[in-house]
Design a protein around this motif. Structure first.
Motif, short mmCIF file in Angstrom:
data_model
loop_
_atom_site.label_atom_id
_atom_site.label_comp_id
_atom_site.label_asym_id
_atom_site.label_seq_id
_atom_site.Cartn_x
_atom_site.Cartn_y
_atom_site.Cartn_z
N LEU A 19 0.81 -1.22 0.00
CA LEU A 19 0.00 0.00 0.00
C LEU A 19 0.84 1.27 0.00
CD1 LEU A 19 -2.61 -1.09 2.69
CD2 LEU A 19 -2.87 -1.17 0.21
N LYS A 20 2.15 1.13 0.15
CA LYS A 20 3.02 2.28 0.35
C LYS A 20 2.86 3.38 -0.70
CE LYS A 20 7.66 3.60 1.54
NZ LYS A 20 8.93 3.17 2.06
N ASN A 21 2.73 3.03 -1.96
CA ASN A 21 2.64 4.02 -3.03
C ASN A 21 1.21 4.35 -3.44
OD1 ASN A 21 5.47 4.32 -3.26
ND2 ASN A 21 5.54 2.38 -4.34
N LYS A 22 0.25 3.92 -2.67
CA LYS A 22 -1.15 4.20 -2.98
C LYS A 22 -1.51 5.63 -2.57
CE LYS A 22 -2.06 0.11 -4.48
NZ LYS A 22 -2.16 -0.14 -5.88
N ALA A 33 -12.26 11.09 10.23
CA ALA A 33 -11.24 11.39 9.21
C ALA A 33 -9.85 11.33 9.84
CB ALA A 33 -11.49 12.76 8.60
N GLU A 34 -9.72 11.89 11.01
CA GLU A 34 -8.42 11.88 11.69
C GLU A 34 -7.99 10.45 12.01
OE1 GLU A 34 -5.95 14.26 15.12
OE2 GLU A 34 -7.98 14.88 14.66
N ASN A 35 -8.94 9.62 12.40
CA ASN A 35 -8.63 8.21 12.66
C ASN A 35 -8.23 7.47 11.39
OD1 ASN A 35 -8.95 7.54 15.56
ND2 ASN A 35 -10.92 8.55 15.22
N TYR A 36 -8.87 7.80 10.27
CA TYR A 36 -8.48 7.20 8.99
C TYR A 36 -7.06 7.63 8.60
CZ TYR A 36 -13.28 5.62 8.22
OH TYR A 36 -14.49 5.00 8.33
N VAL A 37 -6.74 8.89 8.84
CA VAL A 37 -5.38 9.38 8.56
C VAL A 37 -4.37 8.60 9.40
CG1 VAL A 37 -3.78 11.33 8.76
CG2 VAL A 37 -6.08 11.69 7.82
N LEU A 38 -4.65 8.44 10.67
CA LEU A 38 -3.75 7.69 11.56
C LEU A 38 -3.59 6.25 11.08
CD1 LEU A 38 -4.89 9.01 15.04
CD2 LEU A 38 -2.66 9.36 13.97
N ALA A 39 -4.69 5.62 10.69
CA ALA A 39 -4.62 4.24 10.21
C ALA A 39 -3.77 4.16 8.95
CB ALA A 39 -6.03 3.71 9.95
N CYS A 40 -3.96 5.10 8.04
CA CYS A 40 -3.16 5.12 6.81
C CYS A 40 -1.69 5.28 7.12
CB CYS A 40 -3.63 6.24 5.88
SG CYS A 40 -5.23 5.95 5.13
N LYS A 41 -1.38 6.18 8.03
CA LYS A 41 0.02 6.41 8.41
C LYS A 41 0.64 5.14 9.00
CE LYS A 41 0.79 10.90 7.75
NZ LYS A 41 1.96 11.45 7.10
N LYS A 42 -0.13 4.41 9.81
CA LYS A 42 0.37 3.17 10.40
C LYS A 42 0.62 2.10 9.34
CE LYS A 42 -1.41 3.67 15.05
NZ LYS A 42 -2.30 3.15 16.10
N MET A 43 -0.08 2.21 8.22
CA MET A 43 0.10 1.27 7.12
C MET A 43 1.10 1.79 6.09
SD MET A 43 -3.73 -0.24 6.51
CE MET A 43 -4.60 1.32 6.50
N ASN A 44 1.83 2.83 6.46
CA ASN A 44 2.85 3.47 5.60
C ASN A 44 2.26 4.06 4.33
OD1 ASN A 44 5.13 3.07 7.26
ND2 ASN A 44 5.17 0.93 6.66
N ILE A 45 1.01 4.48 4.38
CA ILE A 45 0.41 5.22 3.28
C ILE A 45 0.57 6.69 3.62
CG2 ILE A 45 -1.71 5.69 1.99
CD1 ILE A 45 -2.72 2.93 2.95
N ASN A 47 0.63 9.28 1.03
CA ASN A 47 0.06 10.16 0.01
C ASN A 47 -1.44 10.29 0.28
OD1 ASN A 47 -0.45 11.69 -2.20
ND2 ASN A 47 0.60 10.35 -3.64
N ILE A 48 -1.77 11.14 1.24
CA ILE A 48 -3.14 11.29 1.74
C ILE A 48 -3.64 12.69 1.42
CG2 ILE A 48 -4.62 11.20 3.79
CD1 ILE A 48 -2.33 9.50 5.10
#
Length: 79
Positions: A19-22, A33-45, A47-48
């Motif tokens: 998922l890194k380059n997604k 939304a903030e929780n989704y951002v945190l989850a994405c960051k934990k998954m090394n995503i 580009n948000i």
């Protein structure tokens, strides 16, 4: 209906490097939304993009997490 324990086990073994380059777009800048951002960051995503209609709040979340934002709501920016 899914089994939450099975779902967690699947996520535990998932290769998040895929998922890194997604690119992820999140509409809104509230609590979820903030929780989704945190989850994405934990998954090394990293580009948000946050799209919101509350400019002050949108800018705050973008600055806090060093992500991009489009302000004025998605409807205005679809044109």
């Amino acid at each position: 209906m899914s089994n939450n324990i099975s779902d967690m086990m699947v996520l535990e073994n998932y290769d998040f490097s895929k998922l890194k380059n997604k690119k992820i777009a999140i509409i809104g800048s509230g609590f979820m939304a903030e929780n989704y951002v945190l989850a994405c960051k934990k998954m090394n995503i990293n580009n948000i993009l946050v799209i919101g209609n509350k400019e002050e709040k949108d800018k705050k979340i973008c600055k806090k997490y060093k992500i991009h934002g489009i302000f004025g709501g998605y409807e205005k920016n679809l044109k």
